[in-house]
Design a protein around this motif. Structure first.
Motif, PDB file in Angstrom:
ATOM      1  N   ARG A  24       0.854  -1.189   0.000  1.00 39.12           N
ATOM      2  CA  ARG A  24       0.000   0.000   0.000  1.00 39.12           C
ATOM      3  C   ARG A  24       0.891   1.239   0.000  1.00 39.12           C
ATOM      4  O   ARG A  24       1.968   1.227   0.605  1.00 39.12           O
ATOM      5  N   PRO A  25       0.443   2.337  -0.633  1.00 38.38           N
ATOM      6  CA  PRO A  25       1.245   3.565  -0.584  1.00 38.38           C
ATOM      7  C   PRO A  25       1.278   4.142   0.831  1.00 38.38           C
ATOM      8  O   PRO A  25       0.272   4.106   1.547  1.00 38.38           O
ATOM      9  N   LEU A  26       2.423   4.669   1.198  1.00 37.79           N
ATOM     10  CA  LEU A  26       2.596   5.253   2.525  1.00 37.79           C
ATOM     11  C   LEU A  26       1.578   6.369   2.771  1.00 37.79           C
ATOM     12  O   LEU A  26       1.122   6.587   3.895  1.00 37.79           O
ATOM     13  N   SER A  27       1.194   7.049   1.707  1.00 36.78           N
ATOM     14  CA  SER A  27       0.258   8.167   1.837  1.00 36.78           C
ATOM     15  C   SER A  27      -1.139   7.713   2.244  1.00 36.78           C
ATOM     16  O   SER A  27      -1.990   8.518   2.587  1.00 36.78           O
ATOM     17  N   ASP A  28      -1.388   6.402   2.227  1.00 38.44           N
ATOM     18  CA  ASP A  28      -2.689   5.854   2.660  1.00 38.44           C
ATOM     19  C   ASP A  28      -2.909   5.978   4.163  1.00 38.44           C
ATOM     20  O   ASP A  28      -4.040   5.918   4.633  1.00 38.44           O
ATOM     21  N   VAL A  29      -1.819   6.040   4.931  1.00 39.79           N
ATOM     22  CA  VAL A  29      -1.930   5.864   6.384  1.00 39.79           C
ATOM     23  C   VAL A  29      -1.498   7.124   7.136  1.00 39.79           C
ATOM     24  O   VAL A  29      -0.376   7.609   6.963  1.00 39.79           O
ATOM     25  N   THR A  30      -2.399   7.626   7.962  1.00 39.51           N
ATOM     26  CA  THR A  30      -2.123   8.792   8.804  1.00 39.51           C
ATOM     27  C   THR A  30      -1.796   8.331  10.218  1.00 39.51           C
ATOM     28  O   THR A  30      -2.432   7.408  10.729  1.00 39.51           O
ATOM     29  N   LEU A  31      -0.828   8.984  10.831  1.00 33.96           N
ATOM     30  CA  LEU A  31      -0.487   8.682  12.222  1.00 33.96           C
ATOM     31  C   LEU A  31      -1.170   9.672  13.153  1.00 33.96           C
ATOM     32  O   LEU A  31      -0.968  10.886  13.060  1.00 33.96           O
ATOM     33  N   LEU A  32      -1.997   9.117  14.039  1.00 31.52           N
ATOM     34  CA  LEU A  32      -2.608   9.916  15.096  1.00 31.52           C
ATOM     35  C   LEU A  32      -1.805   9.656  16.373  1.00 31.52           C
ATOM     36  O   LEU A  32      -1.693   8.510  16.817  1.00 31.52           O
ATOM     37  N   ALA A  33      -1.215  10.700  16.936  1.00 29.96           N
ATOM     38  CA  ALA A  33      -0.413  10.552  18.158  1.00 29.96           C
ATOM     39  C   ALA A  33      -1.341  10.670  19.361  1.00 29.96           C
ATOM     40  O   ALA A  33      -1.979  11.711  19.565  1.00 29.96           O
ATOM     41  N   VAL A  34      -1.433   9.606  20.140  1.00 28.13           N
ATOM     42  CA  VAL A  34      -2.363   9.585  21.277  1.00 28.13           C
ATOM     43  C   VAL A  34      -1.655  10.104  22.520  1.00 28.13           C
ATOM     44  O   VAL A  34      -0.798   9.438  23.098  1.00 28.13           O
ATOM     45  N   SER A  35      -2.011  11.320  22.905  1.00 23.03           N
ATOM     46  CA  SER A  35      -1.277  12.033  23.954  1.00 23.03           C
ATOM     47  C   SER A  35      -1.989  12.026  25.306  1.00 23.03           C
ATOM     48  O   SER A  35      -1.579  12.743  26.221  1.00 23.03           O
ATOM     49  N   LYS A  36      -3.024  11.218  25.452  1.00 21.84           N
ATOM     50  CA  LYS A  36      -3.752  11.164  26.728  1.00 21.84           C
ATOM     51  C   LYS A  36      -2.800  10.882  27.884  1.00 21.84           C
ATOM     52  O   LYS A  36      -1.863  10.096  27.721  1.00 21.84           O
ATOM     53  N   THR A  37      -3.044  11.531  28.981  1.00 20.13           N
ATOM     54  CA  THR A  37      -2.266  11.472  30.236  1.00 20.13           C
ATOM     55  C   THR A  37      -0.926  12.217  30.155  1.00 20.13           C
ATOM     56  O   THR A  37      -0.262  12.401  31.167  1.00 20.13           O
ATOM     57  N   PHE A  38      -0.507  12.630  28.953  1.00 23.36           N
ATOM     58  CA  PHE A  38       0.738  13.386  28.842  1.00 23.36           C
ATOM     59  C   PHE A  38       0.441  14.879  28.730  1.00 23.36           C
ATOM     60  O   PHE A  38      -0.589  15.278  28.195  1.00 23.36           O
ATOM     61  N   GLY A  39       1.346  15.682  29.220  1.00 22.12           N
ATOM     62  CA  GLY A  39       1.115  17.120  29.294  1.00 22.12           C
ATOM     63  C   GLY A  39       1.355  17.825  27.974  1.00 22.12           C
ATOM     64  O   GLY A  39       1.835  17.224  27.000  1.00 22.12           O
ATOM     65  N   PRO A  40       1.044  19.123  27.951  1.00 23.30           N
ATOM     66  CA  PRO A  40       1.229  19.911  26.736  1.00 23.30           C
ATOM     67  C   PRO A  40       2.662  19.915  26.238  1.00 23.30           C
ATOM     68  O   PRO A  40       2.897  20.018  25.033  1.00 23.30           O
ATOM     69  N   GLU A  41       3.634  19.767  27.145  1.00 23.94           N
ATOM     70  CA  GLU A  41       5.026  19.802  26.678  1.00 23.94           C
ATOM     71  C   GLU A  41       5.361  18.581  25.819  1.00 23.94           C
ATOM     72  O   GLU A  41       6.156  18.677  24.887  1.00 23.94           O
ATOM     73  N   ALA A  42       4.716  17.442  26.093  1.00 24.23           N
ATOM     74  CA  ALA A  42       4.930  16.253  25.261  1.00 24.23           C
ATOM     75  C   ALA A  42       4.316  16.461  23.870  1.00 24.23           C
ATOM     76  O   ALA A  42       4.913  16.097  22.847  1.00 24.23           O
ATOM     77  N   VAL A  43       3.132  17.059  23.855  1.00 23.29           N
ATOM     78  CA  VAL A  43       2.484  17.349  22.569  1.00 23.29           C
ATOM     79  C   VAL A  43       3.333  18.328  21.765  1.00 23.29           C
ATOM     80  O   VAL A  43       3.567  18.146  20.567  1.00 23.29           O
ATOM     81  N   GLN A  44       3.823  19.341  22.468  1.00 25.85           N
ATOM     82  CA  GLN A  44       4.673  20.348  21.826  1.00 25.85           C
ATOM     83  C   GLN A  44       5.925  19.696  21.225  1.00 25.85           C
ATOM     84  O   GLN A  44       6.340  20.030  20.112  1.00 25.85           O
ATOM     85  N   ALA A  45       6.504  18.745  21.955  1.00 23.74           N
ATOM     86  CA  ALA A  45       7.714  18.070  21.463  1.00 23.74           C
ATOM     87  C   ALA A  45       7.407  17.285  20.187  1.00 23.74           C
ATOM     88  O   ALA A  45       8.200  17.284  19.239  1.00 23.74           O
ATOM     89  N   ALA A  46       6.252  16.613  20.161  1.00 15.99           N
ATOM     90  CA  ALA A  46       5.874  15.868  18.955  1.00 15.99           C
ATOM     91  C   ALA A  46       5.584  16.819  17.797  1.00 15.99           C
ATOM     92  O   ALA A  46       5.953  16.558  16.651  1.00 15.99           O
ATOM     93  N   PHE A  47       4.949  17.930  18.116  1.00 14.27           N
ATOM     94  CA  PHE A  47       4.668  18.955  17.095  1.00 14.27           C
ATOM     95  C   PHE A  47       5.964  19.451  16.461  1.00 14.27           C
ATOM     96  O   PHE A  47       6.066  19.627  15.240  1.00 14.27           O
ATOM     97  N   THR A  48       6.974  19.646  17.292  1.00 15.66           N
ATOM     98  CA  THR A  48       8.272  20.109  16.803  1.00 15.66           C
ATOM     99  C   THR A  48       8.865  19.132  15.788  1.00 15.66           C
ATOM    100  O   THR A  48       9.609  19.512  14.898  1.00 15.66           O
ATOM    101  N   CYS A  49       8.495  17.847  15.922  1.00 14.78           N
ATOM    102  CA  CYS A  49       8.954  16.826  14.969  1.00 14.78           C
ATOM    103  C   CYS A  49       8.021  16.715  13.762  1.00 14.78           C
ATOM    104  O   CYS A  49       8.151  15.792  12.959  1.00 14.78           O
ATOM    105  N   GLY A  50       7.024  17.563  13.679  1.00 19.31           N
ATOM    106  CA  GLY A  50       6.152  17.551  12.513  1.00 19.31           C
ATOM    107  C   GLY A  50       4.811  16.873  12.706  1.00 19.31           C
ATOM    108  O   GLY A  50       4.018  16.773  11.767  1.00 19.31           O
TER     109      GLY A  50
END
Ligand SMILES: *Cc1c(COP(=O)(O)O)cnc(C)c1O
Length: 230
Positions: A24-50
């Motif tokens: 399957r083409p890689l473009s078929d699959v989206t990654l949803l990062a599940v950030s439950k129980t982690f704080g905004p700084e963890a989300v921010q760190a993942a955001f920094t990686c795109g």
């Protein structure tokens, strides 16, 4: 490199391998990062990686993060069970909801969606194995619910979501996910035009992609272990 950056790279590599194996083409699959129980700084760190799309299970906790990080323009997905008294917060703050399994919930979300926001993007949650994840409609009820949800003015039906039971091996996991894909295909055969099949988590994303997942919801493999829910 931060731990989150290393982990995200590893998850992307797994998704790539799984797509290759499934042809399957890689473009078929989206990654949803599940950030439950982690704080905004963890989300921010993942955001920094795109990473732009995040999944949350606990509405109150999520809304605080969403407000704290609103300047980042992230996409927020509600992937937890929705109690009636939480539909307003979900309708007001999230972009997506994966866990609609009753018409009443969908009606409340539609009527509570603020007019200035885009329609809420919705997946119907299907329970294919009658297992411990008690949420979700039975496969033979999915079409009726999907048609009702698709008719609501402020929701946009995008697909099907499922959390099958833990399977003993890859082949068994693929069989469970294939049951979800069958529901997805059956709804599309009725003309519902769905583009999202939300299935697969840290431990079974390969099997989910093999069976046709277009969105994997990954928490532990990105952010690390969570304390057991209280
Ligand atoms: C917590 C959760 C996930 C992520 O699970 P991991 O095993 O940590 O990847 C995915 N989907 C739903 C519905 C969840 O509640």
């Amino acid at each position: 490199m931060t731990m989150i950056e290393t982990n995200l790279q590893a998850v992307h590599a797994r998704i790539e391998q799984a797509c290759l194996r499934a042809q399957r083409p890689l473009s078929d699959v989206t990654l949803l990062a599940v950030s439950k129980t982690f704080g905004p700084e963890a989300v921010q760190a993942a955001f920094t990686c795109g990473q732009l799309a995040f999944g949350e299970s606990y509405v109150q906790e999520a809304v605080e993060k969403i407000l704290t990080l609103r300047h980042l323009g992230l996409q927020w997905h509600c992937i937890g069970p929705i109690q009636s008294n939480k539909t307003r917060l979900v309708a007001e703050h999230f972009d997506w909801v994966h866990t609609v399994d009753r018409l009443k919930t969908a009606q409340r979300l539609s009527s509570q969606r603020p007019a200035h926001l885009a329609p809420l993007q919705v997946c119907i949650q299907v329970n294919v194995d009658g297992g411990a994840t008690k949420s979700g409609v039975a496969p033979d009820q999915a079409l009726v619910l999907a048609q009702q949800v698709a008719a609501l003015p402020n929701l946009r039906l995008r697909g099907v979501m499922s959390i099958p039971e833990l399977a003993p091996d890859f082949v068994a996991a693929c069989a469970l996910f294939k049951g979800v894909k069958d529901v997805f295909d059956a709804l599309n055969a009725e003309g519902l035009g769905l583009d999202t099949l939300s299935m697969g988590m840290s431990h079974d994303l390969e099997a989910a992609i093999h069976a046709g997942s277009t969105m994997v919801r990954v928490g532990t493999a990105i952010f690390g272990g969570r304390p057991a829910p209280a």
